[in-house]
Design a protein around this motif. Structure first.
Motif, PDB file in Angstrom:
ATOM      1  N   LYS A  68      10.761  -0.892  28.494  1.00  8.94           N
ATOM      2  CA  LYS A  68      10.461  -1.608  27.134  1.00  8.94           C
ATOM      3  C   LYS A  68      10.532  -1.025  25.732  1.00  8.94           C
ATOM      4  CE  LYS A  68       6.034  -2.838  29.025  1.00  8.94           C
ATOM      5  NZ  LYS A  68       4.925  -3.877  29.122  1.00  8.94           N
ATOM      6  N   GLN A  69      10.153   0.282  25.988  1.00 10.71           N
ATOM      7  CA  GLN A  69      10.436   0.884  24.487  1.00 10.71           C
ATOM      8  C   GLN A  69      11.945   1.048  24.552  1.00 10.71           C
ATOM      9  OE1 GLN A  69       8.210   4.817  25.053  1.00 10.71           O
ATOM     10  NE2 GLN A  69       6.270   3.705  25.535  1.00 10.71           N
ATOM     11  N   ARG A  70      12.400   1.286  25.441  1.00 14.56           N
ATOM     12  CA  ARG A  70      13.945   1.427  25.074  1.00 14.56           C
ATOM     13  C   ARG A  70      14.698   0.287  24.637  1.00 14.56           C
ATOM     14  NH1 ARG A  70      17.209   5.399  26.676  1.00 14.56           N
ATOM     15  NH2 ARG A  70      19.424   5.246  26.807  1.00 14.56           N
TER      16      ARG A  70
ATOM     17  N   ARG B 148       8.719 -10.380  20.370  1.00 12.87           N
ATOM     18  CA  ARG B 148       8.197  -8.886  20.736  1.00 12.87           C
ATOM     19  C   ARG B 148       8.141  -9.227  22.240  1.00 12.87           C
ATOM     20  NH1 ARG B 148       5.759  -5.495  17.055  1.00 12.87           N
ATOM     21  NH2 ARG B 148       5.848  -4.238  19.060  1.00 12.87           N
TER      22      ARG B 148
ATOM     23  N   GLU C 220      -2.191  -3.682  17.004  1.00 13.53           N
ATOM     24  CA  GLU C 220      -1.023  -2.865  16.578  1.00 13.53           C
ATOM     25  C   GLU C 220      -1.271  -2.997  14.813  1.00 13.53           C
ATOM     26  OE1 GLU C 220       3.341  -2.688  18.253  1.00 13.53           O
ATOM     27  OE2 GLU C 220       3.139  -4.046  16.441  1.00 13.53           O
TER      28      GLU C 220
ATOM     29  N   SER D 135       7.172   0.925  31.299  1.00 10.02           N
ATOM     30  CA  SER D 135       6.913   1.105  29.896  1.00 10.02           C
ATOM     31  C   SER D 135       8.060   1.989  28.993  1.00 10.02           C
ATOM     32  CB  SER D 135       5.636   2.074  29.579  1.00 10.02           C
ATOM     33  OG  SER D 135       5.520   2.232  28.481  1.00 10.02           O
ATOM     34  N   ARG D 136       8.871   2.935  29.619  1.00  6.99           N
ATOM     35  CA  ARG D 136       9.861   3.474  28.836  1.00  6.99           C
ATOM     36  C   ARG D 136      10.818   2.374  28.825  1.00  6.99           C
ATOM     37  NH1 ARG D 136       9.714   9.395  31.808  1.00  6.99           N
ATOM     38  NH2 ARG D 136       8.199  10.107  30.745  1.00  6.99           N
TER      39      ARG D 136
ATOM     40  N   ALA E  96      13.315  -2.189  22.958  1.00  6.80           N
ATOM     41  CA  ALA E  96      12.758  -2.194  21.512  1.00  6.80           C
ATOM     42  C   ALA E  96      13.607  -1.361  20.507  1.00  6.80           C
ATOM     43  CB  ALA E  96      11.174  -1.997  21.331  1.00  6.80           C
ATOM     44  N   ARG E  97      13.654  -0.030  20.865  1.00  9.97           N
ATOM     45  CA  ARG E  97      14.753   0.834  20.308  1.00  9.97           C
ATOM     46  C   ARG E  97      15.983   0.350  20.047  1.00  9.97           C
ATOM     47  NH1 ARG E  97      11.917   4.954  23.149  1.00  9.97           N
ATOM     48  NH2 ARG E  97      13.777   5.427  24.489  1.00  9.97           N
TER      49      ARG E  97
ATOM     50  N   ASP F 191       7.805  -6.519  24.466  1.00 12.55           N
ATOM     51  CA  ASP F 191       7.303  -5.573  24.841  1.00 12.55           C
ATOM     52  C   ASP F 191       5.766  -5.893  25.008  1.00 12.55           C
ATOM     53  OD1 ASP F 191       7.350  -5.520  22.072  1.00 12.55           O
ATOM     54  OD2 ASP F 191       6.953  -3.234  22.026  1.00 12.55           O
TER      55      ASP F 191
END
Length: 435
Positions: free
Chosen positions: A181-183, A53, A100, A178-179, A185-186, A55
């Motif tokens: 890292k989210q990208r 992980r 989480e 942050s975005r 992950a997606r 992120d």
């Protein structure tokens, strides 16, 4: 790391790692910060490899760095700093995953937490630096996000430091990271070394990001100073890391050589008053000979191994400058040839404009102006965002050498109006006034 603060409950210094070097003595803050930046990618790699992980691991590492900075500057650096960081980051990682888990009830993370709680702590045996760089430069991310994430995850810079480097607010930069890292992950980005063609393209992205960081530091886009030493220093450090992780990659060697050779001129680029000194007027005795020797040895070591790439060609040009005792004694015809080679390999507006300068130095200003006119007609260098300002400055210089002082002054003023760097603007206005 200069603005880090302690967070209660994280840094207790009694985690079993023990205190070795400097025990009982406050560590030097600069040495601690350098050590933390060096260790950060190794710790992040260990946690990401262990938990899968990125992120969450990146947040855990930041917590560990904050804790280490607070503890080590007061209690001394432990005997095994990387192990200390991994232990603290590991515990924080477990806490974050448990949070989480409670929030989202993800069965996969439940098993990870339970497994993590039962398993012995991981040993930092693997150097994950290159894999981490490649992950931060994932093709799903925009170049600006690649730069920010690389500086944060691999460079160990705080969000505030990265925001300052980009001239934006900490909140904005925090959102961008942050975005990103989210990208990742997606996109299902995995912490595994890419192979084949994917690896080659990702390596190219890594080198582009590092060179962007270096260039922004070498001539700042805006501000009162010509250079940003924090950015050039960080870019060189990361380029050294890349070279060490991929010694077989000739372009990685070329990139490091290029940075070292350009950086060697830094002390001579400004005069006593802080004003800009162009290359042909620099006092070459002030060039850093150690950096020149290191950079030249690097490019000599890979030159001819196979067809040279853009960074090797640029390093070869920089090495020719470094070898010349003066601008007049520089091998300009060979430099012009190397620029033509580079232009055919990777055509771009900045490369074409640099070739104009080399041709003018080699064959006279009239030929340089003729080439500039031709390139403007075919490629619009005078309108391109990357060359519009410098095209005016180059044309002004060549026009002045051709004997038209009045036209040159007007062009220097146009160039000055197009830059936001105060040192460069003063230089151009000085030239317009006959300086």
């Amino acid at each position: 790391m200069s603005d880090v603060t302690d967070k209660a409950g994280i840094a207790d210094g009694s985690d079993g790692a023990g205190v070795g070097v400097g025990a009982g003595t406050a560590g030097d803050a600069r040495e601690v910060e350098h050590l933390l930046r060096t260790e950060a990618p190794h710790v992040l790699g260990a946690l990401t490899r262990r938990f899968g992980r990125f992120d969450i691991a990146e947040d855990a590492v930041q917590e560990a760095l904050l804790a280490a900075h607070a503890a080590w500057t007061t209690e001394g650096v432990p005997a095994q700093p990387r192990g200390w960081l991994i232990r603290v980051g590991y515990r924080r990682m477990v806490d974050l995953l448990r949070s989480e888990q409670a929030r989202q009830r993800r069965e996969r993370d439940v098993s990870l937490v339970e497994l993590a709680s039962r398993t012995a702590e991981p040993a930092p045996a693997t150097d994950d630096s290159l894999t981490l760089l490649l992950l931060c430069c994932h093709p799903e991310l925009a170049p600006a996000s690649q730069v920010a994430l690389t500086l944060r995850a691999v460079g160990g810079l705080t969000t505030a430091e990265i925001a300052h480097a980009h001239g934006t607010s900490e909140a904005t930069m925090g959102t961008r990271i942050s975005r990103a890292k989210q990208r990742l992950a997606r996109a299902g980005a995995r912490f595994t070394p890419p192979t084949g063609a994917d690896r080659e393209s990702r390596m190219a992205a890594v080198m582009r990001v590092l060179y962007l960081v270096f260039n922004e530091g070498y001539t700042a886009t805006a501000g009162p100073a010509l250079t940003r030493l924090d950015l050039t220093g960080e870019a060189i450090r990361l380029a050294r890391m890349l070279h060490a992780a991929a010694p077989e990659d000739a372009e990685a060697s070329g990139l490091l050589a290029l940075m070292l050779l350009i950086e060697s001129r830094r002390a001579a680029r400004t005069g006593p008053d802080g004003g800009l000194v162009p290359l042909d007027e620099q006092d070459r005795t002030r060039w850093d000979r150690d950096l020149i020797r290191e950079g030249t040895a690097l490019i000599d070591g890979v030159w001819g191994r196979r067809a040279a790439g853009p960074y090797q060609l640029q390093a070869a040009i920089a090495a020719l400058h470094a070898a010349a005792p003066s601008s007049r004694q520089t091998d300009w015809p060979q430099i012009a040839m190397l620029y033509l080679w580079w232009e055919r390999l990777a055509p771009s507006a900045p490369v074409r404009l640099s070739r104009v300068v080399a041709v003018a130095q080699a064959f006279g200003p009239a030929r340089g102006l003729a080439l500039l006119d031709d390139l403007n007609r075919r490629h619009g260098l005078d309108r391109h965002t990357l060359t519009r300002q410098r095209e005016r400055a180059v044309r002004a210089h060549l026009t002045h050498l051709s004997g038209d002082a009045g036209r040159a002054a007007a062009l220097y003023r146009e160039a000055a109006d197009l830059t936001d760097n105060e040192v460069e603007r003063r230089y151009l206005l000085g030239k317009a006034d006959g300086g």
